[in-house]
Write a protein that holds these residues in place. Structure first.
Motif, mmCIF file in Angstrom:
data_model
loop_
_atom_site.group_PDB
_atom_site.id
_atom_site.type_symbol
_atom_site.label_atom_id
_atom_site.label_comp_id
_atom_site.label_asym_id
_atom_site.label_seq_id
_atom_site.Cartn_x
_atom_site.Cartn_y
_atom_site.Cartn_z
ATOM 1 N N VAL A 109 0.851 -1.204 0.000
ATOM 2 C CA VAL A 109 0.000 0.000 0.000
ATOM 3 C C VAL A 109 0.880 1.245 0.000
ATOM 4 C CG1 VAL A 109 -1.636 1.383 1.325
ATOM 5 C CG2 VAL A 109 -1.952 -1.069 1.213
ATOM 6 N N ALA A 110 1.885 1.258 0.875
ATOM 7 C CA ALA A 110 2.728 2.451 1.014
ATOM 8 C C ALA A 110 3.469 2.733 -0.289
ATOM 9 C CB ALA A 110 3.713 2.248 2.172
ATOM 10 N N ARG A 111 4.026 1.689 -0.896
ATOM 11 C CA ARG A 111 4.797 1.864 -2.126
ATOM 12 C C ARG A 111 3.919 2.456 -3.234
ATOM 13 N NH1 ARG A 111 7.202 -1.596 -6.748
ATOM 14 N NH2 ARG A 111 7.045 0.113 -8.209
ATOM 15 N N TYR A 112 2.703 1.888 -3.407
ATOM 16 C CA TYR A 112 1.853 2.337 -4.517
ATOM 17 C C TYR A 112 1.258 3.720 -4.256
ATOM 18 C CZ TYR A 112 2.664 -1.650 -7.390
ATOM 19 O OH TYR A 112 3.280 -2.554 -8.220
ATOM 20 N N LEU A 113 0.956 4.051 -3.008
ATOM 21 C CA LEU A 113 0.477 5.414 -2.732
ATOM 22 C C LEU A 113 1.615 6.413 -2.844
ATOM 23 C CD1 LEU A 113 -1.987 4.913 0.261
ATOM 24 C CD2 LEU A 113 -2.540 5.439 -2.122
ATOM 25 N N GLY A 114 2.803 6.010 -2.368
ATOM 26 C CA GLY A 114 3.969 6.898 -2.433
ATOM 27 C C GLY A 114 4.287 7.277 -3.865
ATOM 28 N N ASP A 115 4.159 6.324 -4.772
ATOM 29 C CA ASP A 115 4.468 6.571 -6.181
ATOM 30 C C ASP A 115 3.596 7.679 -6.795
ATOM 31 O OD1 ASP A 115 6.539 4.841 -6.391
ATOM 32 O OD2 ASP A 115 5.444 3.269 -7.452
ATOM 33 N N THR B 255 1.049 12.353 -4.455
ATOM 34 C CA THR B 255 0.005 13.332 -4.120
ATOM 35 C C THR B 255 -0.419 13.229 -2.658
ATOM 36 O OG1 THR B 255 -1.603 11.722 -4.892
ATOM 37 C CG2 THR B 255 -0.977 13.463 -6.438
ATOM 38 N N MET B 256 0.152 12.264 -1.956
ATOM 39 C CA MET B 256 -0.193 12.079 -0.553
ATOM 40 C C MET B 256 1.081 11.979 0.276
ATOM 41 S SD MET B 256 -3.214 9.367 -1.255
ATOM 42 C CE MET B 256 -2.709 9.181 -2.953
ATOM 43 N N ASP B 257 0.948 12.287 1.539
ATOM 44 C CA ASP B 257 2.076 12.168 2.463
ATOM 45 C C ASP B 257 1.936 10.791 3.123
ATOM 46 O OD1 ASP B 257 4.008 12.585 4.348
ATOM 47 O OD2 ASP B 257 2.762 13.896 5.588
ATOM 48 N N VAL B 258 2.827 9.863 2.768
ATOM 49 C CA VAL B 258 2.660 8.453 3.188
ATOM 50 C C VAL B 258 3.706 8.084 4.241
ATOM 51 C CG1 VAL B 258 2.581 6.064 2.375
ATOM 52 C CG2 VAL B 258 1.845 7.923 0.858
ATOM 53 N N LEU C 238 11.861 1.822 -0.437
ATOM 54 C CA LEU C 238 10.575 2.506 -0.272
ATOM 55 C C LEU C 238 10.800 3.985 0.012
ATOM 56 C CD1 LEU C 238 8.428 -0.003 1.849
ATOM 57 C CD2 LEU C 238 8.200 0.551 -0.576
ATOM 58 N N THR C 239 11.808 4.272 0.849
ATOM 59 C CA THR C 239 12.096 5.664 1.198
ATOM 60 C C THR C 239 12.732 6.394 0.018
ATOM 61 O OG1 THR C 239 12.508 4.927 3.431
ATOM 62 C CG2 THR C 239 13.332 7.100 2.888
ATOM 63 N N GLU C 240 13.751 5.745 -0.552
ATOM 64 C CA GLU C 240 14.559 6.467 -1.551
ATOM 65 C C GLU C 240 13.877 6.576 -2.903
ATOM 66 O OE1 GLU C 240 18.314 4.481 -1.366
ATOM 67 O OE2 GLU C 240 18.621 5.159 0.699
ATOM 68 N N ARG C 241 13.119 5.552 -3.282
ATOM 69 C CA ARG C 241 12.554 5.576 -4.641
ATOM 70 C C ARG C 241 11.052 5.809 -4.678
ATOM 71 N NH1 ARG C 241 14.866 0.209 -7.428
ATOM 72 N NH2 ARG C 241 16.837 0.098 -6.312
ATOM 73 N N HIS C 242 10.376 5.653 -3.551
ATOM 74 C CA HIS C 242 8.908 5.657 -3.632
ATOM 75 C C HIS C 242 8.240 6.642 -2.681
ATOM 76 C CE1 HIS C 242 9.163 2.265 -6.359
ATOM 77 N NE2 HIS C 242 10.068 1.753 -5.535
ATOM 78 N N ASP C 243 9.033 7.566 -2.157
ATOM 79 C CA ASP C 243 8.454 8.680 -1.392
ATOM 80 C C ASP C 243 7.684 8.244 -0.142
ATOM 81 O OD1 ASP C 243 9.405 10.835 -2.675
ATOM 82 O OD2 ASP C 243 7.444 11.666 -3.225
ATOM 83 N N VAL C 244 8.158 7.184 0.482
ATOM 84 C CA VAL C 244 7.491 6.711 1.706
ATOM 85 C C VAL C 244 8.387 7.060 2.893
ATOM 86 C CG1 VAL C 244 6.677 4.670 2.978
ATOM 87 C CG2 VAL C 244 6.416 4.788 0.479
#
Ligand SMILES: Cc1cc2nc3c(=O)[nH]c(=O)nc-3n(C[C@H](O)[C@H](O)[C@H](O)COP(=O)(O)OP(=O)(O)OC[C@H]3O[C@@H](n4cnc5c(N)ncnc54)[C@H](O)[C@@H]3O)c2cc1C
Length: 424
Positions: free
Chosen positions: A46-52, A55-58, A93-99
């Protein structure tokens, strides 16, 4: 594997979260906030796909710095895979997917104020919360089996230190010993896995401890893939694996840790190594938050995975009542993507797509002999119903089974890259 195409979300809900009044509540940025509890298969997906979507702060909350997959951990027990090869961190997740990842346990969820409190007392505010804490064990169903008994008689149903303990015990077991597996009642995490474990440990015994036996004491009278397993046990490991259903034993009631024995209604079985897999329920934080019903699992809307008991909180993975969907990593990943779509739709106004729910599992009988299934599901009448199913057949050629085992290895790499964001 289904891939969610990244898309620009054009409109953003105006609902920027006002941070709660307490001074230590982390302040909102100018984006809707999603907090995800549990960095296992469901939460990480969930976190990876929302982070991508950006538009949301995950924010993902997970106490462990490294996650070890349960899938393929039976290969580790048989000496066919190393534990590091099953271990993932959260850096991609942190570096590439904005989580944003916080390594803490969530201790309190307040659905009224929409806040989550962490073990270190930090409080996070959310617009939407996802809870994906996996499983907990029901206490009291097997007398004397608690956390300290699990240090002598491991369950190895969460991979990591428990898997290492069981592997050490199997390695130091004398040839001729009895390995007892206590298999749980339905529903439980990964229905074929206790029997896959028996198969792969038998493979290990056949090479290194050929006089040893495996005894499965089951709380059920049938199990997933039974014909495929029993045919393979006769072919690969004749006379080594014995399965005793509940109707013969009444199931295991008590463990005696000091004597390393397990007691059914009428008999005591002495084990050289005992693997006790207890009855299961949703992860503790779900129960504590009132997300579970009397079954011990979380009822959810089958399209959005929003709890039917606590609005604004979504639950995915092994914790839910999944209808026809088994509790598996593949199911969990598919639910998590549907849930992410629904959250994006609700917070940012993006289109709500129909959920595509799948499960596909690979199960090993020996290193070059595996079977598979593939099932599609759809929401129907508030439940998740099976639509189409494929399952390997008894009597398939050795070549087909070898190919399936080979595909399983490819699946593992692609799947974990998808979940932990290590691919593109
Ligand atoms: C032996 C075995 C073999 C398996 N083989 C397969 C297979 O071949 N294929 C397959 O598809 N599935 C398989 N599975 C099943 C699969 O591992 C699970 O279905 C899957 O891990 C479920 O994902 P989840 O996110 O619900 O739970 P998990 O992956 O367990 O993740 C839950 C996470 O939540 C965290 N957490 C819990 N409470 C809190 C809290 N309060 N705060 C913060 N974090 C918290 C935990 O630390 C954990 O990391 C197997 C399982 C086992 C045991």
């Amino acid at each position: 594997m289904t891939n969610w195409t990244r898309r620009q979300i054009c409109s953003m809900a105006g609902g920027v979260l006002a941070a709660a009044a307490a001074p230590h509540v982390a302040r909102s940025q100018n984006k809707p906030r999603v907090v995800v509890i549990g960095g296992g298969i469901g939460g990480a997906t969930v976190a990876r796909y929302l982070g991508d979507l950006k538009t949301m702060d995950v924010t993902l909350i997970e106490p462990k710095r490294r996650y070890v997959t349960c899938f393929f951990s039976n290969l580790y027990l048989a000496g066919l895979r190393s534990l590091p090869s099953l271990t993932f961190d959260f850096e991609a997740l942190t570096e590439r997917h904005d989580v944003k990842v916080i390594h803490q346990a969530a201790t309190v969820i307040d659905a009224g104020t929409k806040t989550v409190t962490l073990r270190d007392s930090v409080m996070l505010a959310y617009d939407r919360l996802v809870v994906a804490p996996g499983i907990a064990f029901k206490s009291g169903e097997i007398r004397n089996y608690d956390a300290s008994a699990a240090e002598i008689m491991p369950h190895a149903w969460n991979a990591g230190p428990q898997s290492e303990l069981l592997r050490r015990q199997l390695e130091s077991m004398e040839d001729g010993g009895v390995f007892v597996i206590v298999a749980p009642p339905n529903p439980f995490r990964c229905p074929p896995a206790p029997y896959e474990r028996a198969s792969l440990v038998a493979y290990y015994f056949k090479q290194f401890k050929p006089r040893s036996k495996i005894l499965i004491l089951d709380a059920k009278d049938r199990f997933s893939g039974q014909e495929l397993f029993q045919e393979a046990w006769g072919r690969h490991y004749p006379g080594m694996i014995e399965w005793l259903p509940r109707q013969f034993t009444g199931a295991v009631k008590i463990v005696d840790v000091a004597a390393r024995s397990v007691v059914t209604e009428g008999e005591t079985f002495k084990a050289a190594v005992a693997n006790i897999i207890p009855a299961q329920k949703a992860g503790a934080i779900a129960e504590k938050t009132g997300l579970t019903d009397t079954s011990g699992w979380c009822p959810v809307d089958p399209v959005t995975f929003e709890s039917t008991l606590q609005r604004g909180i979504h639950v995915v993975g092994d914790s839910i009542i999944g209808g026809d969907m088994p509790k598996s990593a593949f199911s969990t990943n598919s639910q998590a993507k549907a849930c992410a779509f629904a959250i994006a739709a609700s917070l940012t106004g993006s289109p709500q797509f129909p959920s595509h729910l799948f499960n596909s599992c690979y199960t090993f009988l020996a290193p070059d002999d595996a079977f598979t299934n593939a099932i599609t599901f759809a929401p129907e009448g508030g439940k998740i119903k099976m639509v189409e199913t494929f399952i390997s057949k008894v009597g398939e050629s050795a070549e087909v089974r070898r190919r399936t085992a080979h595909q399983a290895v490819g699946w593992y790499s692609a799947f974990t890259a998808d979940v932990f964001g290590e691919g593109s």
